[in-house]
Design an enzyme around this catalytic site. Structure first.
Site, mmCIF file in Angstrom:
data_model
loop_
_atom_site.group_PDB
_atom_site.id
_atom_site.type_symbol
_atom_site.label_atom_id
_atom_site.label_comp_id
_atom_site.label_asym_id
_atom_site.label_seq_id
_atom_site.Cartn_x
_atom_site.Cartn_y
_atom_site.Cartn_z
ATOM 1 C CG ASN A 8 39.021 41.877 43.213
ATOM 2 O OD1 ASN A 8 39.531 42.146 44.288
ATOM 3 N ND2 ASN A 8 39.735 41.592 42.126
ATOM 4 C CE LYS A 10 40.429 44.677 40.306
ATOM 5 N NZ LYS A 10 40.824 44.948 38.943
ATOM 6 C CG HIS A 95 42.641 38.963 39.917
ATOM 7 N ND1 HIS A 95 43.326 39.939 39.237
ATOM 8 C CD2 HIS A 95 41.330 39.300 39.850
ATOM 9 C CE1 HIS A 95 42.459 40.843 38.784
ATOM 10 N NE2 HIS A 95 41.241 40.472 39.142
ATOM 11 C CD GLU A 97 44.207 43.716 38.952
ATOM 12 O OE1 GLU A 97 44.013 43.652 40.173
ATOM 13 O OE2 GLU A 97 43.483 44.374 38.171
ATOM 14 C CD GLU A 165 38.926 39.076 36.373
ATOM 15 O OE1 GLU A 165 38.059 39.740 36.892
ATOM 16 O OE2 GLU A 165 39.921 38.664 36.972
ATOM 17 N N GLY A 171 39.595 46.403 33.732
ATOM 18 C CA GLY A 171 39.894 47.821 33.901
ATOM 19 C C GLY A 171 39.775 48.620 32.611
ATOM 20 C CB SER A 210 35.114 46.202 31.639
ATOM 21 O OG SER A 210 36.468 46.574 31.714
ATOM 22 N N GLY A 231 35.329 44.341 39.503
ATOM 23 C CA GLY A 231 36.278 45.223 40.174
ATOM 24 C C GLY A 231 35.644 46.581 40.442
HETATM 25 P P1 PGA Z 1 37.054 45.514 36.524
HETATM 26 O O1 PGA Z 1 38.015 44.490 37.293
HETATM 27 O O2 PGA Z 1 35.653 45.087 36.769
HETATM 28 O O3 PGA Z 1 37.389 46.849 37.099
HETATM 29 O O4 PGA Z 1 37.439 45.415 35.062
HETATM 30 C C1 PGA Z 1 37.716 43.147 37.295
HETATM 31 C C2 PGA Z 1 38.716 42.418 38.152
HETATM 32 O O5 PGA Z 1 39.916 42.547 37.915
HETATM 33 O O6 PGA Z 1 38.376 41.732 39.100
#
Ligand code: PGA
Length: 251
Positions: A8, A10, A95, A97, A165, A171, A210, A231
């Protein structure tokens, strides 16, 4: 069975040129990772061109989001039909976010069904914002699954990919423990079977939050997951290689 890694990106990178460079590194890393099916979710504006330039079969493409309507007066939105036409075979739905920006369970319910109707694979994200003492996260994940699967025809339940997730691991520096993920994977499978029948046994479960080369191996072998939604480690060539290598070693 091959592991699934959803990269992803983003809202990165800033330019098509950088996107091509990152994709080229991704392509090379994917060629070496024989046990991984990689699904890249770039910003939608880059997708068509990346897909057109790619001649291999190891990498599939995903939208990071799409509207459930196939067209109409929705300024700024992208439809699943447009994503499908650009070459996306998968779509990330719900997701954390996006939920944080106001996406509701009702929107997510419609998006999952609309994706399946177009023969796209929905990657349905569920997970709590934080953990509290009284294990309310199980109730919340159940509600999210109930909504996400509500309009899925029984015969297609097994086509949905579920990603657990939790926001508190996205993050951050640390993931959750493989043991806790194992417990959650059992809960997710049981819940989907309870809600929608035996097809729930076929649902693939990913973990996100993460993930990188240091923690992916243990999560894959002990977490009862068949892959990851990634991410940061997907938009950094070195980290992506390390991650795919860790998965190869654990497979
Ligand atoms: P991250 O993000 O691997 O940077 O923690 C995961 C995601 O939100 O898809």
């Amino acid at each position: 069975m091959k592991s699934i890694v959803v990269g992803n990106w983003k809202m990165n990178p800033a330019t098509m040129r950088e996107a091509k460079t990152l994709f080229e590194a991704t392509r090379k890393a994917a060629e070496r990772a024989k046990n991984v099916n990689l699904i890249v979710a770039p910003p939608a504006i880059f997708l068509r061109e990346l897909k057109q330039r790619y001649k291999g079969s190891r990498i599939s493409f995903a939208l990071q989001n799409a509207h459930f309507e196939m067209g109409g007066a929705y300024t700024g939105e992208i439809s699943l039909a447009q994503g499908d036409d650009s070459g996306a075979s998968h779509v990330i739905i719900g997701h954390a976010e996006r939920r944080g920006m106001g996406e509701t369970d009702n929107d997510i319910r419609k998006k999952v069904a609309a994706a399946l109707a177009l023969k796209m694979t929905p990657i349905l994200c569920v997970g709590e914002k934080e953990r509290t003492q009284n294990a309310e996260h199980f109730k919340l994940v159940r509600e999210q699954l109930q909504a996400g699967f509500a309009d899925v025809p029984v015969s297609q339940v097994g086509r949905v990919i579920v990603t657990y997730e939790p926001l508190w691991t996205i993050g951050k520096e640390k993931t959750m423990s493989p043991r806790d993920m194992h417990e959650m994977a059992i809960f997710i499978r049981k819940t989907v079977v309870d809600l929608r029948g035996e097809g729930g046994m076929k649902v693939k479960i990913l973990y996100g939050g993460s993930v990188d080369g240091t923690n992916a191996g243990a999560m894959l072998t002990q977490g009862d997951v068949c892959g990851f939604l990634v991410g940061r480690a997907s938009s950094n060539a070195l980290q992506l290689s390390a991650l795919l290598q860790a998965i190869e070693n654990a497979s």
